[in-house]
Scaffold this motif. Structure first.
Motif, PDB file in Angstrom:
ATOM      1  N   TRP A  66       0.807  -1.218   0.000  1.00 25.12           N
ATOM      2  CA  TRP A  66       0.000   0.000   0.000  1.00 25.12           C
ATOM      3  C   TRP A  66       0.843   1.271   0.000  1.00 25.12           C
ATOM      4  O   TRP A  66       0.335   2.371   0.236  1.00 25.12           O
ATOM      5  N   ALA A  67       2.152   1.141  -0.271  1.00 26.11           N
ATOM      6  CA  ALA A  67       3.038   2.306  -0.257  1.00 26.11           C
ATOM      7  C   ALA A  67       2.608   3.344  -1.291  1.00 26.11           C
ATOM      8  O   ALA A  67       2.122   3.005  -2.370  1.00 26.11           O
ATOM      9  N   MET A  68       2.792   4.623  -0.942  1.00 27.46           N
ATOM     10  CA  MET A  68       2.413   5.713  -1.842  1.00 27.46           C
ATOM     11  C   MET A  68       3.592   6.106  -2.729  1.00 27.46           C
ATOM     12  O   MET A  68       4.761   5.931  -2.362  1.00 27.46           O
ATOM     13  N   ALA A  69       3.279   6.639  -3.879  1.00 26.75           N
ATOM     14  CA  ALA A  69       4.318   7.136  -4.788  1.00 26.75           C
ATOM     15  C   ALA A  69       4.977   8.366  -4.174  1.00 26.75           C
ATOM     16  O   ALA A  69       4.351   9.115  -3.407  1.00 26.75           O
ATOM     17  N   ARG A  70       6.253   8.574  -4.491  1.00 29.50           N
ATOM     18  CA  ARG A  70       7.022   9.679  -3.928  1.00 29.50           C
ATOM     19  C   ARG A  70       6.318  11.017  -4.104  1.00 29.50           C
ATOM     20  O   ARG A  70       6.285  11.840  -3.182  1.00 29.50           O
ATOM     21  N   GLU A  71       5.753  11.241  -5.291  1.00 32.84           N
ATOM     22  CA  GLU A  71       5.153  12.545  -5.566  1.00 32.84           C
ATOM     23  C   GLU A  71       3.894  12.817  -4.741  1.00 32.84           C
ATOM     24  O   GLU A  71       3.410  13.956  -4.696  1.00 32.84           O
ATOM     25  N   ASN A  72       3.371  11.788  -4.088  1.00 34.22           N
ATOM     26  CA  ASN A  72       2.144  11.955  -3.311  1.00 34.22           C
ATOM     27  C   ASN A  72       2.396  12.203  -1.826  1.00 34.22           C
ATOM     28  O   ASN A  72       1.451  12.294  -1.038  1.00 34.22           O
ATOM     29  N   VAL A  73       3.676  12.307  -1.455  1.00 31.75           N
ATOM     30  CA  VAL A  73       4.037  12.585  -0.065  1.00 31.75           C
ATOM     31  C   VAL A  73       4.721  13.945  -0.011  1.00 31.75           C
ATOM     32  O   VAL A  73       5.794  14.130  -0.591  1.00 31.75           O
ATOM     33  N   ILE A  74       4.091  14.879   0.663  1.00 33.77           N
ATOM     34  CA  ILE A  74       4.606  16.249   0.744  1.00 33.77           C
ATOM     35  C   ILE A  74       4.659  16.657   2.206  1.00 33.77           C
ATOM     36  O   ILE A  74       3.714  16.404   2.967  1.00 33.77           O
ATOM     37  N   VAL A  75       5.758  17.259   2.629  1.00 35.96           N
ATOM     38  CA  VAL A  75       5.932  17.666   4.014  1.00 35.96           C
ATOM     39  C   VAL A  75       6.153  19.173   4.086  1.00 35.96           C
ATOM     40  O   VAL A  75       6.978  19.716   3.366  1.00 35.96           O
TER      41      VAL A  75
END
Length: 231
Positions: free
Chosen positions: A175-184
């Motif tokens: 269920w890992a998210m794509a890099r572009e979908n994680v924003i901090v």
């Protein structure tokens, strides 16, 4: 963390000749739901628990009259054993003798798995054939409080480092998210992307919450990242 780190060492025990009534009273007033049964030398003979005292003739909780066909298939031994459980006056006759035990070096994770697999609430800890402690579910919960402090946000954990840590924590999970979908941003993790199931969404959120430095996690499932967030 091992059994020796969390076990209760002030053990309340029962003797095999203790009355069922006295054993029940001891558990009630001590606030426990079970205790080891030991002989005069300290040898473990069994465990007496609430479960052993659930079906008693005195309080009308004995097993109800069996259907006639159950009477036919039940062995004489089974019927006799049930009768003793319901009517016996001594602990020796109602205690559980098939007792699972552990040693002081048993890891906490193994203890939790054992309690779950055997459907028991506590397990005696043995040393040289003697009971030196008891680990209960309550002990495990106390260990959880000790082992899982809140993860504080630290100055050295910048947004870039937090993002990389979140991605690394999810790596390899289905269920890992794509890099572009994680924003901090300022320690807050924003999770964007397609609609996911409730279970997968919870797993993603919990993964991010457990990363050191994360102040908050906001989910935006079903929405693409906004242009402002990508800046």
């Amino acid at each position: 963390m091992r059994a020796s780190d969390i076990m209760t060492t002030s053990i309340i025990t029962a003797s095999p000749d203790m009355s069922v009534r006295q054993a029940a009273g001891t558990m009630v007033f001590a606030g426990i739901s079970g205790m080891p049964v030991v002989d005069e030398s300290g040898k473990l003979l069994g465990m007496i628990t609430e479960g052993d005292l659930m079906h008693r003739a005195e309080i009308g909780t004995g097993v109800k009259q069996r259907a006639w066909w159950l009477e036919l298939v039940a062995s004489t031994s089974e019927l006799a054993t049930q009768y003793v459980k319901e009517h016996a006056r001594k602990v020796r006759d109602v205690m559980t003798t098939d007792v699972t035990t552990i040693t002081e070096s048993c890891p906490v994770g193994d203890i939790a798995e054992l309690l779950d697999r055997r459907h028991i609430k506590r397990v005696p800890v043995m040393r040289d054939g003697k009971v030196v402690g008891v680990v209960s579910r309550a002990n495990l919960i106390r260990a959880l409080v000790t082992m899982a402090p809140e993860l504080p946000a630290t100055a050295e954990n910048g947004d870039h480092a937090i993002r990389e840590d979140v991605l690394a924590a999810m790596a390899g999970q289905p269920w890992a998210m794509a890099r572009e979908n994680v924003i901090v941003e300022n320690g807050t993790v924003h999770l964007w992307g397609p609609v996911v199931g409730a279970d997968e969404g919870n797993a993603i959120r919990v993964t991010a919450e457990n990363v050191a430095g994360v102040k908050d996690v906001v989910t935006h499932f079903g929405r693409p990242p906004s242009d402002s967030s990508l800046g």
